[in-house]
Write a protein that holds these residues in place. Structure first.
Motif, PDB file in Angstrom:
ATOM      1  N   ALA A  23      20.730   9.748 -69.090  1.00 16.40           N
ATOM      2  CA  ALA A  23      21.883  10.515 -69.540  1.00 16.40           C
ATOM      3  C   ALA A  23      23.156   9.957 -68.921  1.00 16.40           C
ATOM      4  N   GLN A  24      24.288  10.431 -69.419  1.00 14.16           N
ATOM      5  CA  GLN A  24      25.564   9.983 -68.857  1.00 14.16           C
ATOM      6  C   GLN A  24      25.864  10.646 -67.527  1.00 14.16           C
ATOM      7  N   GLY A  25      25.198  11.740 -67.226  1.00 24.16           N
ATOM      8  CA  GLY A  25      25.460  12.402 -65.953  1.00 24.16           C
ATOM      9  C   GLY A  25      24.699  13.696 -65.820  1.00 24.16           C
ATOM     10  N   CYS A  26      24.674  14.209 -64.599  1.00 19.79           N
ATOM     11  CA  CYS A  26      23.940  15.432 -64.284  1.00 19.79           C
ATOM     12  C   CYS A  26      24.886  16.613 -64.144  1.00 19.79           C
ATOM     13  N   PRO A  27      24.483  17.787 -64.635  1.00 20.64           N
ATOM     14  CA  PRO A  27      25.256  18.994 -64.335  1.00 20.64           C
ATOM     15  C   PRO A  27      25.043  19.384 -62.877  1.00 20.64           C
ATOM     16  N   ASN A  33      23.614  31.743 -56.218  1.00 19.69           N
ATOM     17  CA  ASN A  33      24.793  32.578 -56.018  1.00 19.69           C
ATOM     18  C   ASN A  33      25.756  32.548 -57.207  1.00 19.69           C
ATOM     19  N   VAL A  34      25.397  31.806 -58.250  1.00 14.24           N
ATOM     20  CA  VAL A  34      26.262  31.677 -59.422  1.00 14.24           C
ATOM     21  C   VAL A  34      25.698  32.531 -60.558  1.00 14.24           C
ATOM     22  N   THR A  35      26.580  33.181 -61.308  1.00 16.68           N
ATOM     23  CA  THR A  35      26.167  33.937 -62.494  1.00 16.68           C
ATOM     24  C   THR A  35      26.237  33.013 -63.708  1.00 16.68           C
ATOM     25  N   TYR A  36      25.106  32.859 -64.408  1.00  8.90           N
ATOM     26  CA  TYR A  36      25.026  31.938 -65.539  1.00  8.90           C
ATOM     27  C   TYR A  36      25.043  32.692 -66.866  1.00  8.90           C
ATOM     28  N   GLU A  37      25.610  32.033 -67.871  1.00  5.44           N
ATOM     29  CA  GLU A  37      25.664  32.586 -69.216  1.00  5.44           C
ATOM     30  C   GLU A  37      24.885  31.692 -70.162  1.00  5.44           C
ATOM     31  N   VAL A  38      24.563  32.233 -71.324  1.00  2.00           N
ATOM     32  CA  VAL A  38      23.832  31.466 -72.331  1.00  2.00           C
ATOM     33  C   VAL A  38      24.608  30.190 -72.654  1.00  2.00           C
ATOM     34  N   GLY A  39      23.924  29.056 -72.621  1.00  2.00           N
ATOM     35  CA  GLY A  39      24.551  27.766 -72.896  1.00  2.00           C
ATOM     36  C   GLY A  39      24.886  26.968 -71.653  1.00  2.00           C
ATOM     37  N   ASP A  40      24.918  27.625 -70.491  1.00  2.00           N
ATOM     38  CA  ASP A  40      25.189  26.899 -69.243  1.00  2.00           C
ATOM     39  C   ASP A  40      24.054  25.939 -68.928  1.00  2.00           C
ATOM     40  N   VAL A  48      17.046  18.662 -66.367  1.00  7.71           N
ATOM     41  CA  VAL A  48      18.162  19.466 -66.858  1.00  7.71           C
ATOM     42  C   VAL A  48      17.630  20.677 -67.627  1.00  7.71           C
ATOM     43  N   PHE A  49      18.197  21.852 -67.315  1.00 11.48           N
ATOM     44  CA  PHE A  49      17.826  23.094 -67.980  1.00 11.48           C
ATOM     45  C   PHE A  49      19.065  23.708 -68.624  1.00 11.48           C
ATOM     46  N   GLU A  50      18.853  24.425 -69.755  1.00  3.87           N
ATOM     47  CA  GLU A  50      19.931  25.162 -70.420  1.00  3.87           C
ATOM     48  C   GLU A  50      19.573  26.638 -70.468  1.00  3.87           C
ATOM     49  N   CYS A  51      20.536  27.487 -70.090  1.00  8.27           N
ATOM     50  CA  CYS A  51      20.331  28.930 -70.112  1.00  8.27           C
ATOM     51  C   CYS A  51      20.221  29.413 -71.555  1.00  8.27           C
ATOM     52  N   LYS A  52      19.185  30.233 -71.828  1.00  9.08           N
ATOM     53  CA  LYS A  52      18.981  30.704 -73.199  1.00  9.08           C
ATOM     54  C   LYS A  52      18.930  32.224 -73.299  1.00  9.08           C
ATOM     55  N   SER A  53      19.089  32.943 -72.163  1.00  5.05           N
ATOM     56  CA  SER A  53      19.007  34.399 -72.225  1.00  5.05           C
ATOM     57  C   SER A  53      19.885  35.008 -71.148  1.00  5.05           C
ATOM     58  N   VAL A  54      19.942  36.331 -71.148  1.00  2.00           N
ATOM     59  CA  VAL A  54      20.773  37.046 -70.176  1.00  2.00           C
ATOM     60  C   VAL A  54      20.105  37.131 -68.811  1.00  2.00           C
ATOM     61  N   TRP A  72      15.176  29.861 -69.475  1.00  5.37           N
ATOM     62  CA  TRP A  72      15.723  28.503 -69.503  1.00  5.37           C
ATOM     63  C   TRP A  72      14.931  27.609 -70.457  1.00  5.37           C
ATOM     64  N   THR A  73      15.643  26.655 -71.059  1.00  6.23           N
ATOM     65  CA  THR A  73      15.025  25.618 -71.889  1.00  6.23           C
ATOM     66  C   THR A  73      15.171  24.278 -71.191  1.00  6.23           C
ATOM     67  N   VAL A  74      14.077  23.503 -71.126  1.00  2.85           N
ATOM     68  CA  VAL A  74      14.144  22.165 -70.546  1.00  2.85           C
ATOM     69  C   VAL A  74      14.787  21.220 -71.557  1.00  2.85           C
ATOM     70  N   LEU A  75      15.931  20.630 -71.168  1.00  2.00           N
ATOM     71  CA  LEU A  75      16.637  19.719 -72.073  1.00  2.00           C
ATOM     72  C   LEU A  75      16.223  18.266 -71.886  1.00  2.00           C
ATOM     73  N   GLY A  76      15.979  17.877 -70.635  1.00  2.00           N
ATOM     74  CA  GLY A  76      15.678  16.473 -70.405  1.00  2.00           C
ATOM     75  C   GLY A  76      15.917  16.097 -68.965  1.00  2.00           C
ATOM     76  N   PHE A  77      16.181  14.824 -68.746  1.00  2.00           N
ATOM     77  CA  PHE A  77      16.465  14.376 -67.394  1.00  2.00           C
ATOM     78  C   PHE A  77      17.832  13.707 -67.389  1.00  2.00           C
ATOM     79  N   CYS A  78      18.392  13.506 -66.207  1.00  2.00           N
ATOM     80  CA  CYS A  78      19.737  12.973 -66.101  1.00  2.00           C
ATOM     81  C   CYS A  78      19.822  12.032 -64.918  1.00  2.00           C
ATOM     82  N   ASP A  79      20.950  11.368 -64.807  1.00  2.00           N
ATOM     83  CA  ASP A  79      21.163  10.422 -63.716  1.00  2.00           C
ATOM     84  C   ASP A  79      22.647  10.405 -63.389  1.00  2.00           C
ATOM     85  N   GLY A  80      22.980  10.421 -62.099  1.00  2.00           N
ATOM     86  CA  GLY A  80      24.382  10.359 -61.693  1.00  2.00           C
ATOM     87  C   GLY A  80      25.072  11.698 -61.825  1.00  2.00           C
ATOM     88  N   THR A  81      26.386  11.690 -61.865  1.00  2.00           N
ATOM     89  CA  THR A  81      27.170  12.917 -61.971  1.00  2.00           C
ATOM     90  C   THR A  81      27.947  12.906 -63.273  1.00  2.00           C
TER      91      THR A  81
END
Length: 713
Positions: A23-27, A33-40, A48-54, A72-81
């Protein structure tokens, strides 16, 4: 290692696998301690994971947790920032085959071409060039920061690997695993022959239902006949239900949209249990690992500052002021231990080295240190902070964490805070210690020392019979100046005690009263630090036995100490036995001719050992502008109104005084005089107040407290 077939089962893997590009970079790394929303999007190592629920911010639904696939949904893997663009990209994973290959196992031997799965989701293949890293331990395992040296991400998988069309005499067992913090562990069926191996935290299954052995002392019955899960009712005393085997752990009920509240700041009273559980089942179940049915409100979000390794200090450091400082993974492992070499070792300011014996995740190690304020405010001198050490425990009865601070990280002089032992049955657990951030340098440090078979130790680089298993790690962080400036007392040779000569909101002895008498390893400076020459006991050893280490007298705010106003006395003491130690508090209106007046007594927390603060609030009396306070710390004596108490354990008693300047009351107070005509105290002139002072102190003719001019009615 080649994947073996069971009996005539042939495992087939689809050969058409799409080649993956980095990938071009990692999230950002997932943060509790962070509140996540759908799509984060977040990452765990390079996955890499994407939030899919509340539920993404709810405890128990973190990525790679038991219920992560519900949030969470597994999107893939990443490298770097991720570069600061509006649309970072990730590698999209292709499904590999008809199911998941075996989970990665650090104890197995792998060859080029071997396939493994991680989290029952991501498929890795051992490289042909670099296959030696496939067997180099957990630091090079799939999902780790160094995984790309030996492993390629091939895609994702779902479910178990499918058999060929005609298996004989074999059906693949349903997948039943749990993640212990480092790897997936297969849950085996309950077997009578295995009872002797069951300990607190052990998971077994009956059919597709998972059961977890409760903590001590209930765990003693997990290995006892008659406590087999699902047989009768007695098993509920030792086992709790912990989910279902269906390739994931699903909660019994669907949680509501809002996560549960953060833990309360004030713990409830400590539970009392007998040494062993009752043989007769009570019918009540311990709380299970399943999330609560009705979570209610969002947890508070305080930003966490991640430390960066500082090559000048040789330890992790947070350069900017913040409410917290977190080492993250910078100190994982210990020394040169097997499969767990610590990065940038030894991560100590004074090069105190770690032991190198043992195996990572099995033997003792410090994995993470967090220093945080008791709230979202920035770390500030004079305020409380909590040190949280995440450790791998080998034996909770033998392992101990010692905590220290250094006022100046550039020239560290370690001050012992106290010690604590792990509790519960978890192998990876948190141990906490609260302390008051001292005044001094704005760059301070904390050390955690984790030892085996040594017990609490005030030595910041302790040696011992098991020192090959000891770990020490430091963290450096920025501290703000106190909100209310603190006045440090100076020893006054005329009075023989610490003194603050000018008016202030506080007066602090600092280290001027540290130690006690002439005790071993802790002779008190300028002893005895009392206005009337009342001497301390000389028995015992510092850090093990009773002593007063510091006294602070402070106004209840930033205003100056003033007669008629409330003030708080804070005594920092070393506790030997929280149940038997007692602090007595006194004041003297005139420090030049002290007559001690008993304020009251207080005890430390019952189960604490080491340094702690004991407080007492009182109203500053009117009278002289140079007043004093005494703290007396005794053992097995109980509350005492005598300012120079003696007793059968008088050799362990400590007394220390502090002098300070007091302003006159904002509203002048009129002191009453005994009027023989009325037989009571009387203020003859009109005033805003009338104060009996000590004219009514005591009662009747009680022992040691005959009231003056009785009966004052």
């Amino acid at each position: 290692m080649k994947l073996a077939a069971a009996l005539t089962l042939a495992i087939t893997i689809c050969s058409s696998v799409r080649t993956m590009a980095d990938a071009q970079g990692c999230p950002l790394e997932f943060d509790t301690n962070v509140t996540y929303e759908v799509g984060d999007k977040v990452r765990v190592n390079r996955v890499v994971f994407e939030c899919k629920s509340v539920h993404c911010s709810q405890i128990g639904f973190e990525p790679v947790s038991s219920y992560s696939d519900l949030a969470w949904t597994v999107l893939g893997f990443c490298d770097g920032t991720i570069a600061p663009t509006t649309s970072p990209n990730f590698s999209i994973l292709t499904e590999v085959g008809d199911g998941c290959p075996n989970s990665y196992d650090a104890s197995s031997a792998y060859e080029a071409g071997d396939l493994v799965s991680l989290f029952d989701s991501i498929v890795y293949e051992c490289k042909s060039s670099g296959s030696e890293y496939c067997n180099a331990g957990s630091n090079f395992a799939p999902g780790s920061d160094n995984a790309n040296l030996g492993w390629d991400v091939k895609g994702y998988c779902d479910g178990t690997v499918s058999p060929t069309n005609s298996p004989t005499a074999y059906a693949p067992a349903q997948k039943c695993r749990w993640y212990n913090g480092t790897q997936a562990i297969t849950i085996k069926p309950w077997r009578d022959d295995d009872r002797s191996t069951y300990v607190a935290g052990t998971r077994v299954r009956k059919g597709t239902t998972i059961y977890k052995c409760k903590g001590f002392p209930f765990s003693l019955w997990c290995k006892t006949p008659g406590y087999e899960p699902e047989v009768g009712t007695a098993w509920k005393e030792s086992w709790s239900m912990a989910g279902e085997c269906n390739g994931r752990f699903e909660p019994t009920y669907s949680p509501t949209a809002s996560p549960s509240m953060a833990p309360t700041t004030s713990p409830t009273a400590a539970p009392t249990i007998s040494d062993f559980p009752s043989l007769s089942p009570s019918g009540s179940l311990a709380p299970s690992d399943i999330p609560s049915v009705s979570p209610s409100s969002q947890p508070p979000t305080c930003p966490v500052t991640n430390a960066v390794f500082d090559s000048n200090y040789g330890v992790p450091r947070c350069e900017s002021a913040s409410n917290s400082c977190d080492t993250g993974s910078l100190i994982v492992g210990r020394g040169q231990m097997n499969e767990g070499v610590e990065p940038n070792l030894s991560n100590t300011l004074d090069s105190c080295e770690d032991g190198n014996s043992g195996t990572y995740s099995e033997d003792e190690s410090i994995e993470r240190i967090v220093v945080k304020s008791n709230g979202c405010q920035e770390l500030r001198a004079g305020e409380l902070a909590t040190i949280v050490a995440t450790v791998y425990v080998y034996d909770k009865d033998d392992d101990t964490a010692d905590f220290f601070y250094a006022v100046n990280a550039s020239n560290p002089v370690w001050v012992y805070i106290g010690s604590a032992k792990p509790t519960g049955s978890d192998h990876l657990t948190d141990i906490e210690m609260t302390y008051t951030i001292p005044t001094g340098s704005d760059i301070q440090a904390v050390r955690v020392q984790f030892t085996s078979n040594e017990g609490p130790s005030p030595d910041p680089c302790e040696g011992g019979i098991d020192e090959a298993y000891f770990d020490r790690d430091d963290i450096v962080f920025k501290v703000l100046t106190p909100t209310c400036p603190v006045t440090n007392a100076v020893f006054d040779s005329n009075y023989g005690v610490p003194r603050c000569e000018s008016t202030s909101n506080s007066c602090d002895t600092g280290s001027l009263v540290a130690g006690r008498g002439r005790i071993d390893e802790g002779v008190e400076p300028n002893l005895s630090n009392t206005l009337d020459g009342c001497e301390d006991g000389n028995d015992g050893t510092r850090y093990e036995d009773q002593s007063i280490e510091r006294i602070v007298v402070k106004s209840n705010g930033c205003q100056e100490l003033r007669a008629g106003e409330l003030a708080t006395i804070v005594a920092t003491v070393n506790v030997y036995d929280g149940d038997l130690d007692t602090a007595d508090f006194f004041y003297a209106v005139n420090a030049s001719n002290p007559v001690w007046v008993y304020i009251g007594s207080a005890k430390p927390e019952e189960f604490i050992f080491g340094f702690t603060d004991i407080e007492m609030t009182y109203t500053i009396p009117t009278g002289s502008d140079i007043q004093a306070v005494r703290v007396q710390f005794t053992y097995d004596e109980g509350p005492s109104p005598h300012p120079c108490e003696t007793g059968r354990f008088g050799g362990l008693f400590d007394r220390d005084d502090i002098m300070f300047k007091v302003l006159p009351p904002a509203c002048p107070v009129t002191n009453a005089v005994f009027d023989s005509n009325y037989g009571v105290p009387r203020c003859e002139s009109a005033s805003n107040s009338c104060d009996s002072g000590s004219l009514v102190a005591g009662r009747g003719r009680i022992d040691e407290g005959v009231e003056p001019n009785l009966s004052n009615t």
